[in-house]
Write a protein that holds these residues in place. Structure first.
Motif, PDB file in Angstrom:
ATOM      1  N   SER A 163      34.578  18.579  84.743  1.00 51.36           N
ATOM      2  CA  SER A 163      36.029  18.786  84.740  1.00 51.36           C
ATOM      3  C   SER A 163      36.502  19.696  83.616  1.00 51.36           C
ATOM      4  CB  SER A 163      36.745  17.424  84.640  1.00 51.36           C
ATOM      5  OG  SER A 163      36.294  16.543  85.641  1.00 51.36           O
ATOM      6  N   GLY A 164      35.635  20.554  83.121  1.00 51.20           N
ATOM      7  CA  GLY A 164      36.067  21.511  82.107  1.00 51.20           C
ATOM      8  C   GLY A 164      35.777  21.094  80.690  1.00 51.20           C
ATOM      9  N   GLY A 165      35.094  19.959  80.504  1.00 48.78           N
ATOM     10  CA  GLY A 165      34.769  19.512  79.158  1.00 48.78           C
ATOM     11  C   GLY A 165      35.828  18.615  78.569  1.00 48.78           C
ATOM     12  N   GLY A 166      35.549  18.096  77.379  1.00 50.22           N
ATOM     13  CA  GLY A 166      36.478  17.193  76.702  1.00 50.22           C
ATOM     14  C   GLY A 166      35.745  16.360  75.679  1.00 50.22           C
ATOM     15  N   MET A 167      36.168  15.105  75.531  1.00 49.70           N
ATOM     16  CA  MET A 167      35.634  14.289  74.460  1.00 49.70           C
ATOM     17  C   MET A 167      35.526  12.830  74.906  1.00 49.70           C
ATOM     18  SD  MET A 167      36.992  14.336  70.557  1.00 49.70           S
ATOM     19  CE  MET A 167      38.676  14.299  71.153  1.00 49.70           C
ATOM     20  N   ILE A 168      34.404  12.190  74.539  1.00 50.83           N
ATOM     21  CA  ILE A 168      34.229  10.756  74.764  1.00 50.83           C
ATOM     22  C   ILE A 168      34.575  10.041  73.469  1.00 50.83           C
ATOM     23  CG2 ILE A 168      32.609   8.919  75.383  1.00 50.83           C
ATOM     24  CD1 ILE A 168      30.930  11.061  76.815  1.00 50.83           C
TER      25      ILE A 168
END
Length: 893
Positions: free
Chosen positions: A56-61
């Motif tokens: 989904s375009g990357g991000g952060m956990i």
């Protein structure tokens, strides 16, 4: 699209996608002490979150550290290994980076991309998955395909379907060597067995022996069928024997007292019916082809047990045990994919096979899963050239662009220049891109309190989006973060940027005291790793080229013909027109040559009006002369669309803004349309609406009064002079006819409007056809169209590429009957261009539309003074091939 939703929380109102997985025990030693079930559950949550972000375009956990330790600790080998399993053979640090901060452990996730890697990225899967749910036979075992094997398998099935021209290949029973004494097929025909009987063949790639479970028979059967039946179906078929010892090959069956035959048959039927199938061919919704038998097994002449045999035939395409385990983030929720959507994303919108007339602007195989193909017409500027013109990066220089807007903003807002100079002081190289509203540029709603936005792309910094307010606004931070979030997502998922990326929002006020409060809002922000900084000119330019795709990209009219979404890029001239300040250009006349993209601009402006003025669909009216163009725009569902005649006969009390298209062909027979449109858009004196009028005097199709204001009093005018639609051969014909109109214009065309001919630019590079045939009979005309179409279809064109245009509608019935009889194909009018048929209509009704191939049948007009205009209109409809056929006359040009 999605099967179900995860319990994972996506944190709202942030400038990046953050998935909170709750409390997790971290550290290798402490994780080793956890119970097996807890370790598994925590590992699944982290893998699921990572999968969703990769897709989904990357991000952060975000992990809440359950062990509450202040010192730095490692994640844990099992969690790291789980993440490595997701990316398979790829480098771990290319996709994941970790950081511990304030009681939280963060995993920064880059968007999934298939390359560049050492292997061919076009042969790599487009998305990440926990499980493919696709099984295959490996010797005598059943194995689950990993993502790469699943991708190759699906590609092979797709290729086979294409070679079969979309038809399902014939199904065959499993084949065995002729020397085999007794084939499984012969055994399958039997109606009884003896207990302990030894089958005359072993397990193989086509044969599997299983014994019945001694505990939960129903659960065991369902599990076995869900793996082995798809595995056989995905290859060449096979036989599943349930009730045979795999070592001794002895028939044992299931004791009769342990099972009910009817229930057993029901379990088999139900389990196979729940398998998921996907077709690349035209056979849908055909299910798995199988036959099952429950055969009596006797011991000493007495019924002892039952043997179950399932014969599975090879399936044309793909059979899944269930939905794959793959996740995306949609509408702030983590959602799983259905098998159909998973295949579509897995295979991706690989660059469609367009002709050599188009140049690809984006390598889809190396971009994020959501990227779509981007093309420009041959001869137009590449995205790299557009970037150099719009957003150049110069060594040792920080450029502010556009300079005219910066000067305008500084004159409007005292203190803006000083405010921005203070912000830009640490940066020495890059670009600051100004906009009155970056939200509107990204198709979001405008915030009226925002004075302007500025996007900083600078070396040794992540991109920063400044939002400048004159005073405090409760929605300012929400606007700023949403705009930054949308920009980041579009740069990755539309622009194809493949490096780590975050766009940092920064809210500024002209009042210094307010800026202190804004900085407090940011005090709890997460510090992103330095790997998110743009390190050099090359990386900045790559990001800016992705920005070009975001800013200039629009859905191509080719999308409906190709069956997948394809983007084109605006020309600089078109982009500058769309970028105009609507509040300062409420009324505008746009003069555009045929093929300069007037209708595209009209559609883009309608979308901009919706966002600038917070309009609904029924607040904006699009008006044109002919019904087919009205239907084409109406189908976009972005505004109301009417013909000029309907516009004059109805009331439009709720309309605030009006776009007029092809206005040179309007008439005053039903009244003064211009006066009515102006009265509607100016009814609110304090805030008048938008009235933009698109026209091309060279395509005027009549000699009556058009109702347009005198050319000299059209005070606000713009010109579109770059012709991008037509092939070189068609363009040469157009140039000649346009020059003829300029030299001898009809009386109703103002002379001043024809001077723009000197500024026209014809984009070259696309080869096509211009053919004129004279002295044809009606039958000869029909034969010519049919034979030419047959030849073109053999070269790969289809009915959706062809338009046959007549001078008037009176001959439509004749040509419809004759062409239908001769060609035996679907033929329809221009009212619904999405249908797969040859268009047969009049030139006037097709005005504003286009086709790759156009046949002009005996073009003539009642008034010879407008024949040149009529031929311009006819020829400009043809993108590539134009055939002009005359009846029993010499060619007049």
């Amino acid at each position: 699209m999605e099967r179900n939703r995860s319990l994972l929380e996506v944190k709202p109102f942030h400038y990046d996608v953050i998935i909170n997985v709750g409390k997790v025990i971290l550290g290798e030693q402490k994780r080793n002490k956890l119970q097996k079930d807890q370790r598994y559950q925590e590992k699944v949550k982290v893998k699921q979150a990572a999968c969703a972000l990769l897709n989904s375009g990357g991000g952060m956990i975000e992990i809440e550290m359950a062990n509450e330790e202040e010192h730095s600790i490692e994640m844990g080998c099992d969690l790291e290994e789980a993440l490595r399993e997701l990316i398979e053979s790829r480098d771990f640090h290319s996709f994941f980076e970790t950081k511990q901060q304030s009681g939280y452990f963060y995993i920064f996730v880059k968007s999934w991309s298939s390359g560049p890697f050492s292997r061919d990225s076009s042969l790599m899967p487009r998305i990440c998955s926990l499980s493919s749910s696709l099984y295959y036979r490996s010797e005598t075992s059943v194995k689950l395909m990993n993502s790469e094997k699943a991708f190759r398998f699906l590609n092979e099935k797709k290729s086979n379907a294409t070679e079969m021209s979309g038809n399902c290949p014939p199904r065959k029973n499993p084949r065995y060597e002729d020397s085999e004494l007794d084939s499984p097929n012969k055994v399958f025909q039997r109606d009884r067995f003896e207990y302990g009987e030894i089958l005359p063949f072993p397990e193989s790639r086509y044969v599997e022996f299983k014994q019945f479970s001694t505990k939960n028979i129903e659960k065991y059967l369902k599990c076995t069928i869900s793996e082995y039946i798809p595995a056989f179906a995905n290859e060449k078929g096979g036989y599943l024997f349930i009730g045979v010892d795999d070592k001794s090959k002895e028939v044992l069956g299931c004791p009769k007292e342990n099972v009910n035959i009817d229930k057993l048959s029901g379990i088999i039927e139900e389990s196979i019916s729940k398998l998921h199938t996907y077709h690349f061919c035209d056979s849908r919704p055909m299910a798995v082809d199988y036959e099952s038998k429950i055969i009596n097994v006797f011991k000493n002449g007495i019924l002892h047990s039952f043997l179950c045999i399932i014969q599975v035939k090879a399936f044309c395409c793909a059979v899944f045990s269930g939905n794959p385990s793959s996740w995306i983030v949609k509408d702030n929720e983590v959602c799983s994919l259905t098998s159909e959507k998973w295949v579509q994303m897995m295979m991706g919108d690989t660059n469609p096979e367009l002709s050599e007339d188009f140049e690809s602007q984006l390598n889809i195989s190396e971009s994020s899963p959501s990227c779509r193909p981007v093309y420009t017409k041959k001869g137009l500027k590449h995205k790299k050239d557009l970037q150099q013109q719009l957003f150049p990066v110069k060594p040792g220089s920080l450029l502010l662009t556009p300079t005219s807007l910066w000067t305008e903003l500084c004159s409007e807002h005292e203190g803006l220049q000083e405010l921005m100079n203070n912000q830009l002081h640490p940066f020495f190289q890059g670009v600051l891109i100004l906009s009155r509203s970056w939200a509107v540029d990204l198709s979001l709603k405008e915030n009226k309190r925002v004075l302007c936005d500025a996007l900083l792309i600078a070396q040794n910094s992540p991109p920063i989006l400044y939002t400048i307010l004159g005073e405090q606004d409760a929605d300012g931070w929400f606007y700023c973060t949403k705009t930054a979030f949308t920009l980041k997502q579009k740069l990755v998922n539309m622009g194809g940027y493949t490096k780590r990326l975050i766009v940092i929002p920064k809210l500024l006020h002209l009042c210094p005291e307010s800026n202190v409060q804004s900085l407090r809002c940011l005090s709890s922000s997460i510090d992103y790793p330095k790997s998110y900084n743009l390190v050099d000119t090359c990386q900045m330019e790559a990001l800016l080229q992705s920005l070009v795709v975001v800013m200039l990209g629009f859905r191509s009219f080719l999308s409906d013909q190709l069956g997948c979404e394809v983007l084109n890029l605006l020309t600089l001239q078109q982009y500058e027109l769309i970028s105009k300040n609507l509040r300062k250009h409420r009324e505008l006349f746009i003069h555009g040559f045929p093929g300069t993209g007037k209708t595209i601009i009209a559609l883009k402006i309608i979308e901009k009006i919706r966002n600038v003025f917070h309009c609904e669909t029924n607040d904006i009216l699009y008006v044109c002369e002919n019904q087919p163009l009205r239907n084409f725009v109406g189908n976009k569902k972005i505004c109301r669309a009417e013909t000029r005649k309907k516009f004059m006969n109805d009331d439009y009390e709720n309309i605030q803004h009006i776009i007029m298209d092809e206005a040179q062909n309007f008439r005053t027979e039903d009244g003064d349309w211009y006066a009515k449109a102006k009265a509607i858009t100016q009814k609110n004196k304090n805030c008048p609406g938008i009235l933009w009028i698109f026209l091309d005097y060279f395509q005027t199709s009549h000699t009556e009064d058009s109702g347009l204001p005198n050319f000299l009093v059209q005070n606000s005018k713009e010109e579109l002079t770059k012709v991008v639609r037509n092939s070189d051969q068609v363009a040469k014909f157009l140039q000649k006819e346009i020059d003829r109109v300029r030299r001898k214009p009809p009386d109703n065309i103002p002379l001043g409007s024809l001077e723009m001919l000197h500024e026209v630019e014809w984009v070259q590079g696309v080869q096509g056809t211009l053919t004129t045939e004279t002295n044809l009979t009606l039958k000869g005309t029909v034969d010519y169209v049919a034979q030419t179409c047959k030849s073109l279809f053999e070269r790969g064109y289809s009915a959706k590429d062809v338009a046959v245009l007549l001078s008037t509608t009176k001959d439509l019935d004749f040509f419809y009957r004759k062409l239908r009889m001769k060609m035996r194909m679907l033929i329809g009018n221009a009212s619904n261009l999405q249908n797969d048929h040859i268009v047969l209509d009049s030139v006037r009704r097709f005005s504003g539309l286009e086709r790759t191939i156009v046949f002009g049948i005996h073009p003539h007009t009642a008034d010879p003074t407008i024949l040149g205009n009529f031929l311009v209109c006819l020829a400009s409809r043809a993108n590539k091939h134009l055939y002009i056929l005359w009846h029993n006359v010499q060619c007049p040009f």
